[in-house]
Design an enzyme around this catalytic site. Structure first.
Site, mmCIF file in Angstrom:
data_model
loop_
_atom_site.group_PDB
_atom_site.id
_atom_site.type_symbol
_atom_site.label_atom_id
_atom_site.label_comp_id
_atom_site.label_asym_id
_atom_site.label_seq_id
_atom_site.Cartn_x
_atom_site.Cartn_y
_atom_site.Cartn_z
ATOM 1 N N GLU A 154 0.832 -1.205 0.000
ATOM 2 C CA GLU A 154 0.000 0.000 0.000
ATOM 3 C C GLU A 154 0.871 1.261 0.000
ATOM 4 O OE1 GLU A 154 -2.836 0.181 3.196
ATOM 5 O OE2 GLU A 154 -3.942 1.828 2.264
ATOM 6 N N PHE A 181 -10.030 -9.616 0.620
ATOM 7 C CA PHE A 181 -9.653 -10.916 0.065
ATOM 8 C C PHE A 181 -10.441 -11.137 -1.218
ATOM 9 C CE2 PHE A 181 -8.446 -13.013 4.394
ATOM 10 C CZ PHE A 181 -7.259 -12.319 4.386
#
Lengths: 416, 78
Positions: free
Chosen positions: A316, A403
């Site tokens: 990230e 996910f």
């Protein structure tokens, strides 16, 4: 057609830091950890024995006993935040058209606790099916949206949104789209999650996704710290009342801030691991900025997904550097999951609320539990470690990744 | 009140969230005690569990009042 402007006019929050918006924001700005040993089930044989639970939650404080019994904990949470948000927004049947008030509400998993109870009962029996008639309507993920509509009588668009840990950000974006396209005046949006159960903790433990720092739960969620070892499971619910600006002005509503835009992308890479270069994360922040009509330099605060996993935090950060360039060093970045844990399908809503409050109050909540710098992270980035920081926050961006490789980002900005 | 009637009453109060005083023999689960179709299925299941019996569906459909439940269970409970 002209797109309508959309503002936030109400908030509800039920969190590991407190059971109201005020308690939540006070906990966030004071850097309080919501983690503690698990009270909801016997986890003595589990690798992880702590979580960020909603403390001392008794559904009958808020709901009729009979009603509370027929809904899963995640829906109990949802109804509580819906009551808070409706009250905060000052909505009543006299000042809205209930046919144009919708509910787009998320969860990552839904009624896992109910599913586990019912299947365990069956497995312990002699093979005779004795499933409770409320099993399915308690468990299904969309029931929270349905129950909210029944409780308040709102008959506009009504459905659930699922993208694992990005779910409630996607819900907010869907709500935003419905309102700006003129399909509803008001939408109650957000998400709820309650899976601190044997199946929930055991399942995430099996993936090696959870921190196992059982000797010190309060410091286990440590995003961007060198010694982070996984996420801490949280539970809770968050709700935002989104409303077209014209409708809000017409009824004289209190306006927290404006929704500037949102984006959604996929990694198309792996079921659980992030793309190593943060490709999907880069694309989603770029998409959100474009949707908002903003430049990277217009953003002052990023509430990151930052779950405190070794791989995710790095990917990230790479994505932020790639999208924001030199401006990345001017940003405040923080992961409020350091305090709330990872509330899964409620994370997007709770973190969007943190962004809203940050824009309203010009305070950035911290990333707590920073002890040791990670040499893989650029030391010039401001992760707002350990203490909240005051600064002007013109616009804030919230990232959530789920996910399945789902990425969703939403941007809020000051209303003027 | 028989032991069976008392146990039936306790289940109904618990599951339907009604006051004990409302649970009289003539009370209909759906018309008087606010049960919906799923509640009545759950009640029958609770009776089965409490009294360790199996109530066939066609019999279950005839049990619509508190009194009918007590009568049936007095006849069939083990």
């Amino acid at each position: 057609m002209d797109l309508k402007r959309v503002v936030v006019t109400g908030i509800g929050a039920l969190t590991p830091l407190g059971k109201t918006l005020d308690e939540y924001w006070e906990g966030l700005t004071n850097g309080v950890s919501g983690a503690d040993f698990i009270k909801q089930f016997d986890c003595s044989k589990f690798k992880t024995r702590f979580a960020c639970e909603v403390k001392e939650f008794d559904a009958t404080t808020y709901l009729d006993k009979k009603e509370a019994r027929k809904i899963d904990r995640f829906t109990q949470f949802a109804l509580v935040v819906s009551d808070q948000a409706v009250k905060d927004a000052g909505i009543s049947k006299d000042n809205v058209d209930v046919d144009r008030v919708g509910v787009i509400f998320a969860s990552g998993i839904g009624g896992l606790i109910t599913f586990q109870e019912e299947v365990v009962n069956f497995a312990n029996g002699d093979g005779t099916p004795r499933f409770n008639p409320f099993f399915i309507p308690k468990m299904i993920l969309d029931i929270a949206a349905g129950q909210i509509s029944m409780r308040h009588g709102f008959r506009g668009p009504n459905f659930a949104v699922v993208s694992a840990c990005a779910s409630s950000t996607n819900a907010i974006i869907d709500a935003y789209d419905n309102i700006r396209l003129g399909k509803a005046d008001i939408i109650l949006t957000g998400g709820s999650e309650a899976v601190v159960s044997a199946a929930g903790v055991g399942g995430f433990n099996a993936m090696k996704a959870l921190s196992e720092r059982n000797d010190d739960p309060a410091t286990a969620s440590r995003p961007f710290d060198k010694d982070r070892d996984g996420f801490v499971m949280g539970e809770g619910a968050g709700m935002l009342v989104l409303e077209s600006l014209e409708h809000a002005l017409k009824r004289g509503a209190k306006i927290y801030c404006e929704i500037a835009g949102g984006g959604a992308t996929a990694d198309a890479h792996h079921i659980t691991a992030p793309h190593p270069e943060g490709l999907g994360a880069k694309n989603v922040m770029t998409a959100a900025l474009k949707d908002a009509g903003l430049q990277a330099s217009d953003i002052d605060y990023i509430n990151v997904h930052g779950t405190s996993t070794p791989l995710g935090d790095i990917a990230e950060t790479k994505a932020i550097m790639s999208v924001f360039g030199e401006h990345a060093y001017n940003l405040n970045i923080s992961s409020t999951k350091s305090m709330t844990g990872h509330c899964l399908g409620a994370a997007g809503a709770l973190e969007a609320i943190a962004c809203v409050m940050s824009v309203v109050h010009d305070i950035v909540p911290p990333t707590i539990n920073h002890f040791t710098d990670d040499p893989e992270l650029d030391p010039k980035l401001n992760f707002t470690f350990n203490k909240a920081q005051k600064r002007t926050v013109r616009a804030a961006l919230s990232n959530t990744f789920g996910f399945g490789g789902h990425n969703a980002s939403v941007i809020v900005k000051k209303y003027s | 009140m028989s032991d069976i009637a008392a146990r039936v009453k306790k289940i109904i109060v618990d599951k339907l969230g009604v006051e004990e005083s409302e649970v009289n023999p003539e009370a209909s689960f759906t018309n008087d005690l606010g049960a919906d179709s799923l509640d009545t299925v759950e009640l029958i299941m609770e009776f089965e569990k409490e009294f360790n019996i199996s109530i066939p569906d066609e019999q279950a459909e005839t049990i619509t009042t508190v009194g009918q439940a007590v009568t049936y269970l007095e006849e069939h409970a083990k």
